[in-house]
Motif scaffolding. Structure first.
Motif, mmCIF file in Angstrom:
data_model
loop_
_atom_site.group_PDB
_atom_site.id
_atom_site.type_symbol
_atom_site.label_atom_id
_atom_site.label_comp_id
_atom_site.label_asym_id
_atom_site.label_seq_id
_atom_site.Cartn_x
_atom_site.Cartn_y
_atom_site.Cartn_z
ATOM 1 N N GLU A 1 0.903 -1.212 0.136
ATOM 2 C CA GLU A 1 -0.066 0.082 -0.007
ATOM 3 C C GLU A 1 0.977 1.293 -0.021
ATOM 4 O O GLU A 1 0.585 2.504 0.226
ATOM 5 C CB GLU A 1 -0.866 -0.143 1.485
ATOM 6 N N GLY A 2 2.078 1.167 -0.514
ATOM 7 C CA GLY A 2 3.008 2.210 -0.384
ATOM 8 C C GLY A 2 3.433 2.886 0.915
ATOM 9 O O GLY A 2 3.943 3.933 1.094
ATOM 10 N N ARG A 3 3.569 1.877 2.047
ATOM 11 C CA ARG A 3 3.826 2.432 3.160
ATOM 12 C C ARG A 3 5.062 1.559 3.990
ATOM 13 O O ARG A 3 4.884 1.032 5.163
ATOM 14 C CB ARG A 3 2.515 2.276 4.153
ATOM 15 N N ILE A 4 6.182 1.695 3.277
ATOM 16 C CA ILE A 4 7.325 1.034 3.952
ATOM 17 C C ILE A 4 7.417 1.557 5.238
ATOM 18 O O ILE A 4 8.277 0.738 6.058
ATOM 19 C CB ILE A 4 8.415 0.693 2.979
ATOM 20 N N ARG B 1 20.223 3.415 19.856
ATOM 21 C CA ARG B 1 21.469 3.161 19.300
ATOM 22 C C ARG B 1 20.850 2.232 18.135
ATOM 23 O O ARG B 1 20.445 1.453 18.217
ATOM 24 C CB ARG B 1 22.144 2.083 20.074
ATOM 25 N N LYS B 2 21.534 2.808 16.970
ATOM 26 C CA LYS B 2 21.022 1.895 15.593
ATOM 27 C C LYS B 2 22.068 1.234 14.789
ATOM 28 O O LYS B 2 23.341 1.854 14.752
ATOM 29 C CB LYS B 2 20.401 3.037 14.552
ATOM 30 N N TRP B 3 21.993 0.352 14.330
ATOM 31 C CA TRP B 3 23.102 -0.135 13.226
ATOM 32 C C TRP B 3 22.333 -1.222 12.234
ATOM 33 O O TRP B 3 21.245 -1.710 12.480
ATOM 34 C CB TRP B 3 23.912 -1.341 14.325
ATOM 35 N N HIS C 1 8.846 -3.626 11.994
ATOM 36 C CA HIS C 1 10.181 -3.895 12.489
ATOM 37 C C HIS C 1 10.930 -2.534 12.123
ATOM 38 O O HIS C 1 11.929 -2.442 12.946
ATOM 39 C CB HIS C 1 10.669 -5.195 11.760
ATOM 40 N N LEU C 2 10.948 -1.827 11.220
ATOM 41 C CA LEU C 2 11.613 -0.609 10.745
ATOM 42 C C LEU C 2 11.324 0.384 11.631
ATOM 43 O O LEU C 2 12.084 1.259 11.935
ATOM 44 C CB LEU C 2 11.447 -0.370 9.258
ATOM 45 N N VAL C 3 10.065 0.453 12.233
ATOM 46 C CA VAL C 3 9.610 1.556 13.107
ATOM 47 C C VAL C 3 10.195 1.363 14.341
ATOM 48 O O VAL C 3 10.776 2.223 15.085
ATOM 49 C CB VAL C 3 8.038 1.421 13.207
#
Length: 190
Positions: free
Chosen positions: A17-20, A34-36, A25-27
Motif C-alpha cells: 500500500e506504499g507504506r514501507i 542506538r542504531k546499526w 520492524h523498521l519503526v
C-alpha cells in the motif's frame, strides 16, 4: 486477490500500500537510541535465481537483515507487490505454507519476485514445499530468502537443494562482537 490469507499477507507487507515506513520492524529500529544496520546485508544475493539461507540465533538480527533487504529492493529496483515477506511462526504446516506462497504468486502476477520467509524452521516440511516450487520452475526468476534460528534444521533441510540454489548463499548472522558493539554505542571510543 481473494483469499483467507489476505489479512495475513497485507499486515506483513505494508509496502504493498506504499507504506514501507509503517513496517513494524523498521519503526522499532527507528525508535532505538542506538542504531546499526546488519553487517551482512551486502552478502545477501538479490539477483534471480537465488535461494539464500540466513542462519543465526534468536534476536541476532535476521529479521532486521531481511527488512533492510526489502527496503533496499523497494528503493532501488522492485515494485512493491513483487516483494513478499512472511513470518512463518504463524503458518501451521507445509500445506498452509504452499497455499500462502501460491496466493502471493497469484497476487504478484509476476515470476520476478522477492520472497522472504522468516523463521521457516517453524514449519515442518518447509524444504519439500520450496523444493517443489523450484523443481516445477515456478521460482526460476525469483529470489527466495529463508531464515531460521534452528541451524540444525536449516542445514538438514538445505541438503535437499544441491544444484537448486542458483546464485544463493548462506548468510550467518551472529550477535555483535564486543568491538562491533562499541562501534554502535560510541563511534569515537577505541
Amino acid at each position: 486477490m481473494e483469499s483467507a490469507y489476505l489479512p495475513f499477507l497485507n499486515a506483513q507487507n505494508v509496502w504493498w500500500e506504499g507504506r514501507i515506513g509503517d513496517d513494524h520492524h523498521l519503526v522499532q529500529w527507528g525508535e532505538h537510541e542506538r542504531k546499526w544496520i546488519p553487517l551482512n546485508l551486502g552478502q545477501l544475493r538479490l539477483e534471480p535465481f537465488s535461494f539464500n539461507i540466513v542462519i543465526g540465533p534468536r534476536q541476532a538480527g535476521k529479521t532486521t537483515l531481511m527488512k533492510f533487504a526489502v527496503e533496499k529492493l523497494l528503493n532501488e529496483v522492485a515494485k512493491p507487490k513483487t516483494v513478499f515477506y512472511a513470518r512463518c511462526d504463524e503458518i501451521s504446516d507445509a500445506k498452509q505454507l504452499r497455499e500462502v506462497i501460491e496466493t502471493y504468486l497469484a497476487y504478484a502476477g509476476s515470476k520476478e519476485v522477492f520472497i522472504f520467509l522468516d523463521e521457516i524452521t517453524d514449519v515442518n516440511g518447509w524444504e519439500k514445499v520450496i523444493k517443489g516450487f523450484i523443481d516445477d520452475g515456478v521460482l526460476g526468476k525469483a529470489v527466495v530468502t529463508v531464515s531460521g534460528s534452528n541451524a540444525f534444521q536449516l542445514q538438514k533441510g538445505s541438503e535437499l537443494f544441491p544444484g537448486r540454489r542458483g546464485n544463493g548463499v548462506n548468510v550467518f548472522v551472529l550477535p555483535l562482537s564486543f568491538r562491533e558493539y562499541l562501534a554502535v554505542v560510541d563511534k569515537e571510543l577505541e
